[in-house]
Design a protein around this motif. Structure first.
Motif, PDB file in Angstrom:
ATOM      1  N   GLY A 172       0.812  -1.211   0.000  1.00 41.71           N
ATOM      2  CA  GLY A 172       0.000   0.000   0.000  1.00 41.71           C
ATOM      3  C   GLY A 172       0.847   1.264   0.000  1.00 41.71           C
ATOM      4  O   GLY A 172       0.527   2.233  -0.691  1.00 41.71           O
ATOM      5  N   SER A 176       1.028   4.070  -2.856  1.00 42.09           N
ATOM      6  CA  SER A 176       0.872   5.491  -2.546  1.00 42.09           C
ATOM      7  C   SER A 176       2.032   6.305  -3.119  1.00 42.09           C
ATOM      8  O   SER A 176       1.831   7.402  -3.638  1.00 42.09           O
ATOM      9  N   LYS A 325      -3.480   0.713  -4.170  1.00 39.89           N
ATOM     10  CA  LYS A 325      -3.434   1.080  -2.753  1.00 39.89           C
ATOM     11  C   LYS A 325      -4.679   0.575  -2.025  1.00 39.89           C
ATOM     12  O   LYS A 325      -4.600   0.045  -0.921  1.00 39.89           O
TER      13      LYS A 325
END
Length: 496
Positions: A172, A176, A325
């Motif tokens: 994640g 990002s 994400k």
């Protein structure tokens, strides 16, 4: 003798715990100092049980990257405006340089670009923080009571198995970071497109002002011819008055054109940070876009290539990173439903015990349940992923619409340009002929005014059509994220 043996055992456990504590701390320090070639011990789960593996860090086990190297990587990703594996066409703006210089000035002036580039410098920090979940954690504490009693504890914990939560958090954080890079690239493209549109708007307004000035000059010439014919006794005062009405209308049109030019110049200054140049030559992007989309090929080849280019557009890449994400968040929320296993080494003591209490053991830590909130968080993450997935399709359709608008309208606009250019030539010849006939007394003032009005309308339509074509070209290039490439503009080689 028993007491001495017990003390020796305690001291042996203390030495063993201190040794393990030192090894784990040294391992943590070494892992933080090494690069991407360090090894991880990670655990995979299957139906047969838990299996420990050791190997080089790969894409699934993200390797550590020094912050400086990460910044260079992010900067190079931003600098590469052309999608991977594609050679950029020859810069369209290399000939005139006016528009290209304006776009480069806008990039230097834009606070949005500065903000996006600043975000790139911090893009790798969250990845490093998430990756720290693979490392041992050291906690400690001490307390003093009102009566002077005191205690202390130091615990070193190494995660062994967490159902993939750390891996999901790293994924994640990487998504990002990728979204930050894509957002910076999309912001650059937007600023470049806004600057190009401001430049085109100034060029359009100047052309319209020129047409309005020529119209005023023509009507003033017609009014002069009317006065000459009236003074010679071939006309009357109504012709002079009618010509004066059209001169006044042309003056009003010219003032409107000048106001539009002032407005365009004001927008230009606000976006680029300096006054518009004296000349505005807009380079064509048709050949560059044809090279990008392989328009010369068959319809099937063009359709496939358009889909590939659309998938590489900044807005689509950004939406895909946000979807990745959101997908990683689902895995993290699922893993949070299960207990986590770790090994701990601890040192504890208080004033009542001469020797500290030390030990090593396994700890199984379960999740905290508050009703069904844990399960609901998983469902919420799934819905967020569905939303992000549809956002990818939305962006893909929007980019396709903008590019397809150019592909559909360019042939019509070019055909219209050819027709208008021919009409303008004929209208100018007809106006000159009417003026000669008007001087000879075989044409009325109304005929002369009508042909001049037609010529003005044709010239205005010619300007609007030409700059509509320019706008479509730059909108398509900007939507594909290729405006910087076709103008031979790249991002700075480093961001600090």
């Amino acid at each position: 003798m028993a007491i001495k043996t017990q003390k020796l055992k305690k001291r042996g456990r203390l030495m063993w715990a201190r040794t393990l504590l030192g090894v784990l701390i040294a391992s943590t320090v070494l892992q933080g100092c090494t690069g991407s070639k360090k090894k991880y011990v990670y655990v995979s789960y299957n139906k047969g049980g838990v299996q420990a593996n050791q190997g080089q860090s790969s894409q699934s086990m993200v390797s550590a990257t020094p912050s400086g190297a990460a910044s260079s990587l992010q900067a190079s990703s931003l600098a590469s405006a052309a999608p991977a594996g594609m050679q950029a066409p020859r810069a369209a703006g290399s000939g005139s340089g006016g528009l290209r210089n304006a776009v480069m000035a806008a990039l230097s002036y834009s606070s949005e670009v500065r903000s996006a580039e600043a975000a790139l410098s911090a893009a790798g920090i969250d990845v490093s923080i998430a990756r720290a979940g693979y490392y041992p954690s050291l906690t400690g504490g001490a307390g003093v009571g009102s009566d002077g009693d005191h205690d202390y504890n130091v615990t070193l914990s190494q995660p062994i198995y967490d159902w993939g939560q750390t891996r999901a958090e790293v994924s994640g954080a990487e998504a990002s970071r990728n979204a930050t890079i894509a957002r910076a690239r999309a912001q650059r493209e937007k600023v470049m497109l806004d600057a190009a549109n401001a430049y085109i708007a100034v060029a359009r307004a100047r052309e319209i002002e020129k047409v309005a000035q020529e119209q005023l000059s023509a009507y003033q010439r017609i009014a002069g011819l009317a006065r000459q014919r009236t003074s010679a006794g071939y006309g009357d005062a109504t012709e002079v008055a009618l010509a004066g009405v059209h001169v006044g209308e042309a003056e009003s049109t010219l003032e409107n054109a000048r106001g539009a030019l002032r407005d365009a110049r004001s927008v230009y200054a606000s976006r680029i940070g300096r006054e518009a140049p004296g000349t505005t030559d807009v380079p064509e992007l048709s050949s560059a876009l044809s090279s990008l989309l392989r328009i010369s090929g068959g319809a099937r080849t063009q359709s496939v290539n358009l889909r590939q280019r659309v998938d590489q557009a900044p807005s689509v890449v950004l939406a895909q990173a946000e979807a990745a994400k959101a997908n990683a968040a689902i895995s993290a929320q699922k893993a949070d439903l299960f207990p986590k296993l770790s090994v701990e080494a601890y040192v504890r003591g208080d004033e009542a015990n001469e020797d500290p209490n030390t030990g090593v053991g396994l700890r199984l830590k379960g999740p905290t349940f508050k009703g069904l909130s844990n399960v609901q968080r998983v469902n919420a993450a799934r819905f967020a992923y569905d939303e992000a997935t549809w956002q990818v399709e939305t962006q893909r359709r929007e980019v396709t619409r903008q590019v397809q608008a150019y592909l559909d309208q360019e042939p019509t606009l070019r055909a219209r340009l050819a027709i208008l250019q021919e009409q303008r030539t004929k209208s100018r010849e007809l106006r000159n002929l009417y003026e000669e006939q008007f001087k000879a007394g075989t044409r009325s003032l109304t005929d002369l005014i009508t042909v001049q009005s037609d010529l003005t309308r044709i010239e205005t339509s010619l300007v609007e059509t030409r700059y509509d074509l320019y706008t479509l070209q730059y909108e398509a290039a900007g939507a594909l994220g290729m405006l910087g490439s076709v103008l031979n503009i790249t991002a700075p080689s480093g961001n600090s």
